[in-house]
Design a protein around this motif. Structure first.
Motif, PDB file in Angstrom:
ATOM      1  N   VAL A 155     -27.602 -50.825  -0.153  1.00  0.00           N
ATOM      2  CA  VAL A 155     -27.862 -49.391  -0.134  1.00  0.00           C
ATOM      3  C   VAL A 155     -27.392 -48.844   1.212  1.00  0.00           C
ATOM      4  O   VAL A 155     -27.710 -49.410   2.259  1.00  0.00           O
ATOM      5  CB  VAL A 155     -29.357 -49.086  -0.332  1.00  0.00           C
ATOM      6  N   VAL A 156     -26.619 -47.752   1.160  1.00  0.00           N
ATOM      7  CA  VAL A 156     -26.153 -47.096   2.383  1.00  0.00           C
ATOM      8  C   VAL A 156     -26.784 -45.717   2.444  1.00  0.00           C
ATOM      9  O   VAL A 156     -26.661 -44.917   1.513  1.00  0.00           O
ATOM     10  CB  VAL A 156     -24.619 -46.975   2.412  1.00  0.00           C
ATOM     11  N   LEU A 157     -27.463 -45.440   3.549  1.00  0.00           N
ATOM     12  CA  LEU A 157     -28.143 -44.167   3.730  1.00  0.00           C
ATOM     13  C   LEU A 157     -27.338 -43.291   4.672  1.00  0.00           C
ATOM     14  O   LEU A 157     -26.958 -43.720   5.762  1.00  0.00           O
ATOM     15  CB  LEU A 157     -29.540 -44.396   4.306  1.00  0.00           C
ATOM     16  N   ILE A 158     -27.062 -42.052   4.247  1.00  0.00           N
ATOM     17  CA  ILE A 158     -26.339 -41.101   5.080  1.00  0.00           C
ATOM     18  C   ILE A 158     -27.359 -40.265   5.840  1.00  0.00           C
ATOM     19  O   ILE A 158     -28.128 -39.515   5.237  1.00  0.00           O
ATOM     20  CB  ILE A 158     -25.432 -40.179   4.226  1.00  0.00           C
ATOM     21  N   PHE A 159     -27.375 -40.413   7.156  1.00  0.00           N
ATOM     22  CA  PHE A 159     -28.339 -39.683   7.978  1.00  0.00           C
ATOM     23  C   PHE A 159     -27.647 -39.029   9.161  1.00  0.00           C
ATOM     24  O   PHE A 159     -26.537 -39.429   9.558  1.00  0.00           O
ATOM     25  CB  PHE A 159     -29.424 -40.632   8.529  1.00  0.00           C
ATOM     26  N   ASP A 160     -28.311 -38.060   9.748  1.00  0.00           N
ATOM     27  CA  ASP A 160     -27.839 -37.463  10.988  1.00  0.00           C
ATOM     28  C   ASP A 160     -28.062 -38.449  12.129  1.00  0.00           C
ATOM     29  O   ASP A 160     -28.939 -39.311  12.069  1.00  0.00           O
ATOM     30  CB  ASP A 160     -28.605 -36.167  11.294  1.00  0.00           C
ATOM     31  N   ALA A 161     -27.283 -38.276  13.207  1.00  0.00           N
ATOM     32  CA  ALA A 161     -27.413 -39.177  14.350  1.00  0.00           C
ATOM     33  C   ALA A 161     -28.471 -38.687  15.320  1.00  0.00           C
ATOM     34  O   ALA A 161     -28.469 -39.061  16.478  1.00  0.00           O
ATOM     35  CB  ALA A 161     -26.063 -39.300  15.052  1.00  0.00           C
ATOM     36  N   ASP A 162     -29.367 -37.831  14.880  1.00  0.00           N
ATOM     37  CA  ASP A 162     -30.397 -37.303  15.775  1.00  0.00           C
ATOM     38  C   ASP A 162     -31.695 -38.080  15.606  1.00  0.00           C
ATOM     39  O   ASP A 162     -31.764 -39.087  14.904  1.00  0.00           O
ATOM     40  CB  ASP A 162     -30.618 -35.817  15.512  1.00  0.00           C
ATOM     41  N   GLU A 163     -32.742 -37.600  16.255  1.00  0.00           N
ATOM     42  CA  GLU A 163     -34.025 -38.300  16.206  1.00  0.00           C
ATOM     43  C   GLU A 163     -34.583 -38.377  14.792  1.00  0.00           C
ATOM     44  O   GLU A 163     -35.167 -39.370  14.378  1.00  0.00           O
ATOM     45  CB  GLU A 163     -35.030 -37.591  17.121  1.00  0.00           C
ATOM     46  N   ALA A 164     -34.368 -37.288  14.008  1.00  0.00           N
ATOM     47  CA  ALA A 164     -34.848 -37.286  12.625  1.00  0.00           C
ATOM     48  C   ALA A 164     -34.156 -38.386  11.827  1.00  0.00           C
ATOM     49  O   ALA A 164     -34.775 -39.066  10.999  1.00  0.00           O
ATOM     50  CB  ALA A 164     -34.587 -35.924  11.984  1.00  0.00           C
ATOM     51  N   GLY A 165     -32.852 -38.566  12.100  1.00  0.00           N
ATOM     52  CA  GLY A 165     -32.114 -39.625  11.422  1.00  0.00           C
ATOM     53  C   GLY A 165     -32.631 -41.001  11.790  1.00  0.00           C
ATOM     54  O   GLY A 165     -32.729 -41.900  10.947  1.00  0.00           O
ATOM     55  N   GLN A 166     -32.989 -41.194  13.049  1.00  0.00           N
ATOM     56  CA  GLN A 166     -33.519 -42.483  13.486  1.00  0.00           C
ATOM     57  C   GLN A 166     -34.871 -42.767  12.841  1.00  0.00           C
ATOM     58  O   GLN A 166     -35.162 -43.897  12.450  1.00  0.00           O
ATOM     59  CB  GLN A 166     -33.637 -42.493  15.013  1.00  0.00           C
ATOM     60  N   LYS A 167     -35.696 -41.739  12.720  1.00  0.00           N
ATOM     61  CA  LYS A 167     -36.984 -41.921  12.052  1.00  0.00           C
ATOM     62  C   LYS A 167     -36.791 -42.270  10.575  1.00  0.00           C
ATOM     63  O   LYS A 167     -37.511 -43.097  10.013  1.00  0.00           O
ATOM     64  CB  LYS A 167     -37.824 -40.656  12.192  1.00  0.00           C
ATOM     65  N   ALA A 168     -35.792 -41.622   9.960  1.00  0.00           N
ATOM     66  CA  ALA A 168     -35.499 -41.921   8.557  1.00  0.00           C
ATOM     67  C   ALA A 168     -35.024 -43.364   8.410  1.00  0.00           C
ATOM     68  O   ALA A 168     -35.356 -44.048   7.433  1.00  0.00           O
ATOM     69  CB  ALA A 168     -34.441 -40.957   8.029  1.00  0.00           C
ATOM     70  N   ILE A 218     -32.321 -56.847  -0.938  1.00  0.00           N
ATOM     71  CA  ILE A 218     -31.230 -55.883  -0.949  1.00  0.00           C
ATOM     72  C   ILE A 218     -30.961 -55.473   0.503  1.00  0.00           C
ATOM     73  O   ILE A 218     -31.890 -55.342   1.297  1.00  0.00           O
ATOM     74  CB  ILE A 218     -31.600 -54.654  -1.822  1.00  0.00           C
ATOM     75  N   ASP A 219     -29.695 -55.342   0.851  1.00  0.00           N
ATOM     76  CA  ASP A 219     -29.320 -54.953   2.210  1.00  0.00           C
ATOM     77  C   ASP A 219     -29.307 -53.439   2.318  1.00  0.00           C
ATOM     78  O   ASP A 219     -28.869 -52.736   1.397  1.00  0.00           O
ATOM     79  CB  ASP A 219     -27.932 -55.501   2.562  1.00  0.00           C
ATOM     80  N   VAL A 220     -29.759 -52.919   3.451  1.00  0.00           N
ATOM     81  CA  VAL A 220     -29.751 -51.470   3.663  1.00  0.00           C
ATOM     82  C   VAL A 220     -29.000 -51.184   4.956  1.00  0.00           C
ATOM     83  O   VAL A 220     -29.206 -51.837   5.977  1.00  0.00           O
ATOM     84  CB  VAL A 220     -31.197 -50.899   3.703  1.00  0.00           C
ATOM     85  N   LYS A 221     -28.097 -50.212   4.868  1.00  0.00           N
ATOM     86  CA  LYS A 221     -27.267 -49.844   6.014  1.00  0.00           C
ATOM     87  C   LYS A 221     -27.391 -48.348   6.283  1.00  0.00           C
ATOM     88  O   LYS A 221     -27.736 -47.568   5.387  1.00  0.00           O
ATOM     89  CB  LYS A 221     -25.806 -50.222   5.770  1.00  0.00           C
ATOM     90  N   ILE A 222     -27.057 -47.963   7.503  1.00  0.00           N
ATOM     91  CA  ILE A 222     -27.120 -46.570   7.926  1.00  0.00           C
ATOM     92  C   ILE A 222     -25.721 -46.107   8.295  1.00  0.00           C
ATOM     93  O   ILE A 222     -25.046 -46.735   9.121  1.00  0.00           O
ATOM     94  CB  ILE A 222     -28.051 -46.392   9.147  1.00  0.00           C
ATOM     95  N   ALA A 223     -25.251 -45.027   7.670  1.00  0.00           N
ATOM     96  CA  ALA A 223     -23.940 -44.461   7.987  1.00  0.00           C
ATOM     97  C   ALA A 223     -24.136 -43.088   8.617  1.00  0.00           C
ATOM     98  O   ALA A 223     -24.922 -42.277   8.132  1.00  0.00           O
ATOM     99  CB  ALA A 223     -23.076 -44.356   6.733  1.00  0.00           C
ATOM    100  N   VAL A 224     -23.420 -42.847   9.703  1.00  0.00           N
ATOM    101  CA  VAL A 224     -23.447 -41.539  10.367  1.00  0.00           C
ATOM    102  C   VAL A 224     -22.066 -40.918  10.195  1.00  0.00           C
ATOM    103  O   VAL A 224     -21.051 -41.513  10.567  1.00  0.00           O
ATOM    104  CB  VAL A 224     -23.791 -41.680  11.863  1.00  0.00           C
ATOM    105  N   LEU A 225     -22.012 -39.734   9.595  1.00  0.00           N
ATOM    106  CA  LEU A 225     -20.729 -39.084   9.322  1.00  0.00           C
ATOM    107  C   LEU A 225     -20.141 -38.503  10.606  1.00  0.00           C
ATOM    108  O   LEU A 225     -20.875 -38.081  11.510  1.00  0.00           O
ATOM    109  CB  LEU A 225     -20.908 -37.995   8.266  1.00  0.00           C
ATOM    110  N   PRO A 226     -18.805 -38.460  10.707  1.00  0.00           N
ATOM    111  CA  PRO A 226     -18.159 -37.968  11.928  1.00  0.00           C
ATOM    112  C   PRO A 226     -18.419 -36.482  12.177  1.00  0.00           C
ATOM    113  O   PRO A 226     -18.614 -35.699  11.243  1.00  0.00           O
ATOM    114  CB  PRO A 226     -16.671 -38.235  11.665  1.00  0.00           C
ATOM    115  N   ASP A 227     -18.444 -36.135  13.449  1.00  0.00           N
ATOM    116  CA  ASP A 227     -18.566 -34.739  13.891  1.00  0.00           C
ATOM    117  C   ASP A 227     -19.857 -34.074  13.421  1.00  0.00           C
ATOM    118  O   ASP A 227     -19.934 -32.837  13.358  1.00  0.00           O
ATOM    119  CB  ASP A 227     -17.366 -33.907  13.399  1.00  0.00           C
ATOM    120  N   GLY A 228     -20.860 -34.858  13.065  1.00  0.00           N
ATOM    121  CA  GLY A 228     -22.122 -34.281  12.631  1.00  0.00           C
ATOM    122  C   GLY A 228     -22.019 -33.521  11.323  1.00  0.00           C
ATOM    123  O   GLY A 228     -22.880 -32.683  11.018  1.00  0.00           O
TER     124      GLY A 228
END
Length: 643
Positions: free
Chosen positions: A309-322, A335-345
């Motif tokens: 599972v890949v989760l799309i989150f913001d690179a801010d504090e809210a994203g880190q909490k998520a 199951i493996d879980v990954k975090i993806a941060v999209l470019p340029d916010g």
């Protein structure tokens, strides 16, 4: 085509492996397929699907059955609903006179489902209306949503009116209570009548995995006469109902489940339009939660389809909490879980609208960091920034306590080893020190942790181990279900099975009932297919039990014909021997009682040899000898019975 023929044709036209694999990732194992069981919290794959027999069985929770059983259990359908669903799926038209109608009143779930389906069509007609659908169509154009996506996601529009849907429901004399349960209309607080809960909104139907509408999401459109105030919620979702559990539902799963299964990867975003933008761009393994944090129930759904599972989150504090929350949910899941941060916010819709958006999206997915690595980085930064040994120790222990609370001791050994190796590297300690520290912290946790309530007994747990006799009964019936021609097989006593073994040889009620049913069938028929079995057994529990016995025998004999004959013969011999032994013991007891009664019987005093009393005793002795011979056919001698 009558009702039984319809069931048989539908069952024979359904590939069970293909059906199950639409909802669960299956992997081949010998002649069978194995996957995570969707009917319990299965950490390790324990459900087997047997293609050549067209049934499944979970060796952990005991769930088993055929295609009808799977659909009824997985999708919470009645049998008539499952029959129609599988018939539609196979392209089989059920003649009107063969469509089963339940004699019971429709359930609350069924009534809500009917209301939701009607509302989908109502909102679609409104969107297509030249005047009423104008604002929603303009918004769709502004968002760049294609006609194909409008169709795929069945987008619609709620009219700019207080009671358009409510009035239509009244005019058509529809089930008003069902629309209230669904959260589509509500009674007015003053006066008579009802009003619409969704007004002047772009409507997003929320479907389950097979495309049944279970709820709605509505995005408010520009200013309109029905808005009470400017602070109206931008998005409004249906309330939870008997059909809709917000914490277990994912938007877009009906369109994404196959791409997720094919890619073994599910991508999670935050909004309806992000899902639609991803599908429109070609990234079709994307779904969204419904305005809630990811839950354990979401994880249970996703692990049926994906390994990752890949989760799309913001690179801010809210994203880190998520990300922290996601790790809590998935840590002890297979199951493996990954975090993806999209470019340029960027958010997904904006990124995918770029000319090279899909390429950038795919790069972000490939480069997604493992959720634990994502968390490690932050803990490592705190660890490196600590300027005292005590601070470093406090950070280390705090993080290890977090891992213990997440279930470090419950995850698979190999996975646990990888986690500990990475923790050791991060904290610059050797693995032995980490392991020792974890044991110390775990001991303190057990000593000082909260006292949990006593665990309630699990009444759905598998039954206790059957006795040898019950096992023989199960095996014999399983052999007949696997190969019905064995019904006329000659067994150890020289008779055919149908003559040697009767209904009264069974003392396990479920197996006895099953044997009685198939006995009557095989007296007049040579074959017994799964479809025949379903027509013969009207109780779904009986069907599941029968299929469970088949898979039990299949695994014992490894599909071998010789093994099947051997198991049948052994089971029949065991049952015949048990019956003869019971008869022997009964005769022995009767003879003992007769001998005890004779001295107290005045009629026996002075009775000369050759009279009836002596004859009766001799008859009893002979019966006892015969019973013993039957119970022990290979015995070389009959025990001497004293006079």
């Amino acid at each position: 085509m009558n009702r039984d023929d319809a069931k048989k044709r539908v069952l024979e036209s359904t590939d069970l492996v293909r059906l199950v694999s639409e909802h669960v990732v299956l992997k081949p194992r010998g002649r069978e397929f194995i996957g995570v069981c969707p009917f319990h919290d299965d950490k390790n794959p324990s459900m087997y699907v047997v293609p050549h027999k067209q049934f499944y069985h979970c060796f952990s929770c005991g769930a088993s059955g055929d295609a009808f059983s799977f659909v009824m259990g997985y999708h919470k359908m009645t049998f008539p609903e499952a029959l129609k669903y599988l018939a539609d799926r196979a392209g089989i038209e059920l003649p009107r006179n063969t469509r089963e109608q339940s004699s019971d009143e429709p359930t609350e779930r069924q009534r809500i489902a009917a209301a939701n389906q009607f509302a989908v069509e109502f909102f679609k007609r409104t969107l297509a209306d030249e005047r009423l659908g104008g604002p929603a169509r303009r918004y769709i154009t502004q968002r760049g949503i294609s006609d194909e996506m409008v169709e795929t996601f069945a987008l619609g529009a709620a009219p700019d009116a207080w009671d358009a849907l409510a009035q239509y429901v009244n005019r058509k004399q529809m089930d008003r209570q069902a629309f209230e349960w669904a959260g589509l209309i509500a009674p007015r607080k003053t006066g008579d009548g009802h009003f619409d809960k969704m007004r002047h909104r772009l409507m997003f139907p929320i479907f389950d995995a097979i495309g049944r509408p279970v709820a709605f999401g509505g995005r408010v459109l520009p200013e309109a006469s029905t808005r009470e105030e400017k602070s109206d919620a931008k998005y409004l979702n249906s309330p939870e109902t008997a059909l809709f559990n917000k914490s277990a539902t994912l938007f877009g799963l009906h369109a994404a489940h196959k791409p997720i299964s094919d890619s073994h990867t599910a991508v999670i975003v935050e909004g309806y339009t992000d899902v639609i933008a991803a599908h429109q761009a070609g990234a079709r393994n994307v779904v969204a939660t419904l305005g809630t944090a990811l839950t354990a129930e979401h994880a249970a759904v996703l692990r049926r389809y994906a390994d990752q599972v890949v989760l799309i989150f913001d690179a801010d504090e809210a994203g880190q909490k998520a990300a922290d929350r996601a790790l809590q949910i998935f840590f002890n899941q297979p199951i493996d879980v990954k975090i993806a941060v999209l470019p340029d916010g960027c958010d997904p819709a904006d990124l995918l609208a770029r000319p090279d958006g899909l390429e950038q999206w795919q790069t972000a997915i490939v480069q997604a960091a493992d959720a634990m690595t994502f968390q490690f980085r932050r803990v490592r930064q705190q660890f490196d920034a600590a300027d005292t040994l005590a601070a470093k120790q406090r950070i280390s222990e705090q993080y290890l306590r977090t891992l213990i609370d997440l279930g470090l001791d419950r995850i698979e050994t190999a996975r646990r080893g990888l986690v500990l190796a990475r923790v050791a590297e991060m904290l610059r300690l050797d693995s032995a020190s980490i392991d020792r520290l974890i044991r110390q912290l775990s001991g303190r946790r057990r000593a000082t942790g909260p006292v949990h309530d006593e665990v309630e007994p699990d009444f759905d747990a598998p039954p206790s181990r059957p006795t040898a006799a019950q096992q023989a009964q199960r095996h014999l019936v399983g052999c007949l279900l696997t190969e019905p021609t064995l019904f006329h097989e000659t067994v150890a006593d020289g008779r055919e099975l149908n003559e040697s073994i009767g209904h009264d040889d069974f003392d396990h009620p479920p197996t006895a009932a099953l044997y009685g049913a198939i006995y009557e069938w095989l007296i007049e028929h040579d074959q017994l297919t799964t479809a025949d079995l379903r027509n013969l057994l009207h109780d779904e529990n009986q069907v599941r039990y029968a299929l469970q016995l088949q898979i039990e025998v299949s695994r014992l004999t490894d599909g071998s014909t010789a093994g099947l004959h051997e198991l049948l013969t052994a089971s029949a011999t065991a049952l015949a021997g048990r019956r003869a032994e019971q008869e022997y013991q009964q005769q022995k007891m009767l003879l003992r009682e007769t001998k005890q009664e004779q001295p107290n019987n005045p009629g026996t005093t002075g009775t000369p040899p050759g009279t009836d009393s002596a004859d009766d005793t001799e008859t009893q002795r002979l019966a006892l000898a015969i019973a013993h011979a039957q119970a022990n056919p290979s015995a070389r001698r009959v025990p001497r019975v004293s006079g």
